[in-house]
Scaffold this active site. Structure first.
Site, PDB file in Angstrom:
ATOM      1  N   ASP A  38      -3.127  -7.854  -4.314  1.00 50.07           N
ATOM      2  CA  ASP A  38      -3.409  -6.589  -3.660  1.00 50.07           C
ATOM      3  C   ASP A  38      -4.020  -5.576  -4.626  1.00 50.07           C
ATOM      4  OD1 ASP A  38      -3.357  -5.464  -1.200  1.00 50.07           O
ATOM      5  OD2 ASP A  38      -1.184  -5.306  -1.057  1.00 50.07           O
TER       6      ASP A  38
ATOM      7  N   ARG B 142       8.071 -10.671   5.368  1.00 51.54           N
ATOM      8  CA  ARG B 142       7.968 -10.403   6.801  1.00 51.54           C
ATOM      9  C   ARG B 142       8.731 -11.477   7.547  1.00 51.54           C
ATOM     10  NH1 ARG B 142       1.488  -9.261   6.921  1.00 51.54           N
ATOM     11  NH2 ARG B 142       1.497  -7.756   5.205  1.00 51.54           N
TER      12      ARG B 142
ATOM     13  N   LYS C  12     -11.971  -3.388   8.925  1.00 50.79           N
ATOM     14  CA  LYS C  12     -11.996  -4.240   7.742  1.00 50.79           C
ATOM     15  C   LYS C  12     -13.148  -5.235   7.800  1.00 50.79           C
ATOM     16  CE  LYS C  12      -8.399  -7.153   9.809  1.00 50.79           C
ATOM     17  NZ  LYS C  12      -7.271  -8.047   9.559  1.00 50.79           N
TER      18      LYS C  12
ATOM     19  N   HIS D  79      -8.384  -0.907   0.794  1.00 54.21           N
ATOM     20  CA  HIS D  79      -7.426  -1.985   0.582  1.00 54.21           C
ATOM     21  C   HIS D  79      -8.230  -3.261   0.369  1.00 54.21           C
ATOM     22  CE1 HIS D  79      -4.130   0.285   2.895  1.00 54.21           C
ATOM     23  NE2 HIS D  79      -5.231   0.953   3.194  1.00 54.21           N
TER      24      HIS D  79
ATOM     25  N   CYS E  81       0.798  -1.234   0.000  1.00 52.55           N
ATOM     26  CA  CYS E  81       0.000   0.000   0.000  1.00 52.55           C
ATOM     27  C   CYS E  81       0.834   1.291   0.000  1.00 52.55           C
ATOM     28  CB  CYS E  81      -1.035   0.002   1.123  1.00 52.55           C
ATOM     29  SG  CYS E  81      -0.491  -0.679   2.672  1.00 52.55           S
TER      30      CYS E  81
ATOM     31  N   HIS F 180      -5.604  -1.272  -4.377  1.00 56.56           N
ATOM     32  CA  HIS F 180      -5.967  -0.114  -3.566  1.00 56.56           C
ATOM     33  C   HIS F 180      -6.808   0.827  -4.410  1.00 56.56           C
ATOM     34  CE1 HIS F 180      -2.445  -1.858  -1.585  1.00 56.56           C
ATOM     35  NE2 HIS F 180      -3.137  -1.570  -0.495  1.00 56.56           N
TER      36      HIS F 180
ATOM     37  N   GLN G 220       0.637 -11.105  -2.463  1.00 57.17           N
ATOM     38  CA  GLN G 220      -0.731 -10.668  -2.210  1.00 57.17           C
ATOM     39  C   GLN G 220      -1.405 -10.265  -3.520  1.00 57.17           C
ATOM     40  OE1 GLN G 220       0.280  -7.517   0.650  1.00 57.17           O
ATOM     41  NE2 GLN G 220      -0.817  -8.666   2.210  1.00 57.17           N
TER      42      GLN G 220
END
Length: 640
Positions: free
Chosen positions: A384, A364, A470, A516, A335, A386, A382
């Site tokens: 992902d 991570r 979320k 997100h 993000c 946005h 991910q």
């Protein structure tokens, strides 16, 4: 008299000091026989606890998660009691209930404890359970508690952090333990017990402390329940994605590459591409634009976003450039990069929403003991995206993302799911960034969107991301296990931290709202759950190899290759097994590899331009013309 409000909203009046058990008995004797514990004003208590004021009460049975928690927490006391029968010098530490069962961490000193002890511990637990001893919770002073555990440094450490008025003991039969409460009425409810395994565990999870023995167990109110649970575990072993991934040649791990860093083999890479293309096509229809961002970013990027403060400890150590003094981090989230992409241009309200999507790999640091196949890794991708939109567009955009998640679940066979609205912990505001006003707007948008889409939801406090609330999609797999997959988050805070703007109809600068979203979540974790849910029998459209061609002898390999090419032209992927093996063995191998169709070709098929079709798990489907087989497969591969 006091008023007791039950979960259905009904209010009943009782004398002061009524207990939850009395309330259950007033409803029905059957309920009183089955009730295990209770929530009084959202605090779990024993059934014998007197209620002195107007309260809300929920009676908990085995069918409630908190009912199981009381059952298994009480069983941990039975386990500890049995351990002391055989190991009187063992030192007990803590014994909580967990998702399935319970454990107790024990210092056995110089004595050993292992599988050889399981049977006698189980028998002792059940013998003690038959006594139907009451669990009695009572307060003790700090001085008394320290005296009781003077020879147990673990319990005294726990007690030293408590104050008078906070300390309680729980006694049953001849056993007493330091405990906060939440027990069964008596031990007689426990009818089946199993010690599952033992493992090492540092005291309080600190590797600087002594290694203890963690004894895992599980109990049930009926032997039948334990039998079914053990059968389920056996089925889960067969479905373990690590086992299936190896058997199907999808992924591997290498010590030289590093723990938690999966290597995708050709078939696994094909599976990933199919998933990515599936989502990519749908995203393009919905107006998403694909972007690509680096695998690293300057530390300052993640300081600005807040990720460094919140997750810096879970990131890999910074990368320092040799001569220029720059400091980079492996990307923990996509993000912040997408915020910077938004900032590359000036936007008007007419340009919004902007929907940026990326299959972005992030990193991570996870402790090695927490890594688990594909479900807990150090590098993962991910799906992902946005969405940057105006406040007026937020609700409609959020609902469109809900539709996208449901589209994904429908086509991948996830039918049993619920939606969890994850909100802030009202008692710990330090975990979050941003104003109360923005949080209230974001939370309300999610609740409204879920209601308008008629999604059944549960609200969980304390489960929000640090920058916003979320909507998490909780999926139950074929074994009844619950997983969090898709997630959609509303964020007013990162646009402020990155100073994102758009020009409104009033010609003034305004802040966009950020959504997100990740329908898969982590590609690695999603594939792991998909493999276990389907037992490796993937949806046909997603299978890396839809068929294998089995020539019955070398003479028919050429015809088999012709069939292979015809199917390839129709974008139906498969392979040809031209090994010098008997057809029966080739069929057995194809079944083990879970290849959906086996196309057997010999003299008759070569003459007629046909294939003899077998289906995995079903057997012979008969002879088909090649064009008919193509039509048949394409119809089955259609998406909903």
């Amino acid at each position: 008299m006091i008023n007791i409000t039950l979960p259905d909203g009904s209010v009943k009046q009782f004398e002061k000091n009524v207990t939850p058990y009395d309330i259950a008995l007033s409803i029905s004797e059957g309920l009183a026989r089955n009730v295990l514990s209770a929530l009084v004003n959202n605090q779990q208590v024993e059934l014998s606890t007197p209620i002195t004021e107007d309260s809300t009460v929920q009676l908990l049975t085995w069918n409630d998660d908190l009912g199981k928690k009381a059952f298994w927490h009480s069983s941990a006391h039975l386990l500890a009691q049995a351990i002391l029968q055989f190991y009187p010098h063992a030192k007990l530490t803590i014994g909580p209930a967990i998702e399935n069962g319970f454990y107790y961490d024990v210092d056995f000193g110089d004595e050993s404890f292992g599988e050889k002890d399981f049977d006698k511990i189980e028998k002792a637990m059940l013998e003690n359970a038959k006594k139907k001893s009451e669990f009695k919770l009572y307060p003790v002073s700090k001085k008394e508690a320290l005296a009781e555990y003077a020879d147990n440094e673990y319990k005294t450490e726990l007690i030293s952090n408590l104050q008078d008025g906070e300390i309680t003991f729980c006694a049953h039969d001849n056993f007493t333990d330091l405990c906060r409460g939440g027990h069964l009425p008596n031990t007689g409810f426990v009818k089946a017990a199993k010690i599952m395994n033992v493992a090492g565990a540092y005291w309080r999870g600190d590797e600087k402390n002594k290694m203890l023995t963690r004894v895992y167990g599980i109990t049930f109110p009926k032997q039948k329940d334990l039998t079914e649970y053990l059968e389920l575990l056996e089925e889960a072993k067969k479905r373990d994605h690590r086992k299936l991934g190896k058997e199907l040649g999808l992924f591997a791990f290498s010590e030289k590459v590093g723990q938690g860093l999966p290597l995708w083999l050709p078939k696994g890479a094909a599976l990933r591409r199919k998933l990515e293309n599936f989502l990519l096509k749908q995203q393009q229809r919905l107006g998403y634009e694909m972007v690509v961002t680096p695998h690293i970013g300057q530390k300052e990027l993640y300081v600005t976003s807040g990720h460094y403060a919140k997750y810096g400890a879970d990131s890999f150590q910074p990368i320092h450039t040799p001569n220029e003094g720059e400091e980079f981090l492996l990307k923990p989230m996509n993000c912040p990069h997408h915020c910077e992409i938004y900032k590359t241009s000036q936007w008007s309200y007419r340009d919004l929403p902007k929907r940026y999507a990326e299959f972005g790999t992030v990193y991570r640091y996870e402790q090695s003991g927490e890594l688990h196949g594909l479900t807990r890794v150090r590098g993962f991708t991910q799906d992902d995206a946005h969405i940057f939109c105006t406040p007026d567009q937020l609700l409609e955009e959020f609902k469109k993302v809900i539709d996208l998640v449901l589209y994904v679940f429908t086509n991948l066979g996830f039918e049993n799911f619920s939606a969890q609205v994850s909100l802030r912990d009202p008692d710990n505001s330090e975990k979050y960034i941003g104003s109360d006003e923005n949080w209230a707007k974001a939370e309300q948008a999610i609740i409204t969107a879920a209601k308008e889409k008629e999604l059944p939801t549960v609200i969980e406090y304390g489960e929000a991301a640090f920058y916003g609330p979320k909507l998490d999609f909780m999926v139950k797999d074929a074994l009844g296990r619950q997983w969090q997959l898709g997630t959609i988050q509303v964020d007013y805070n990162l646009p402020e931290r990155f100073e994102l703007t758009y020009t409104g109809a009033d010609n003034e600068k305004h802040r966009p709202v950020m959504i997100h979203r990740a329908p898969f979540g982590s590609m690695e974790r999603f594939i792991a759950i998909l493999l276990e849910n389907t037992a490796g029998n993937l949806p046909l459209w997603l299978t890396p190899d839809v068929f294998t061609i089995l020539p019955i002898s070398e003479k028919y390999i050429e015809f088999g290759e012709k069939v292979l090419n015809l199917l390839a032209e129709e974008e139906i992927n498969g392979l040809i097994d031209n090994r010098n093996e008997k057809t029966g063995k080739k069929i057995r191998d194809a079944e083990v590899n879970k290849i959906p169709f086996m196309l057997i070709v010999g003299e008759k098929e070569a003459e007629n331009g046909t294939v003899s079709v077998r289906r995995h798990g079903q057997g012979d489907l008969g002879e088909m013309k090649i064009e008919d087989f193509i039509t048949f497969v394409k119809n089955e591969m259609k998406l909903n």
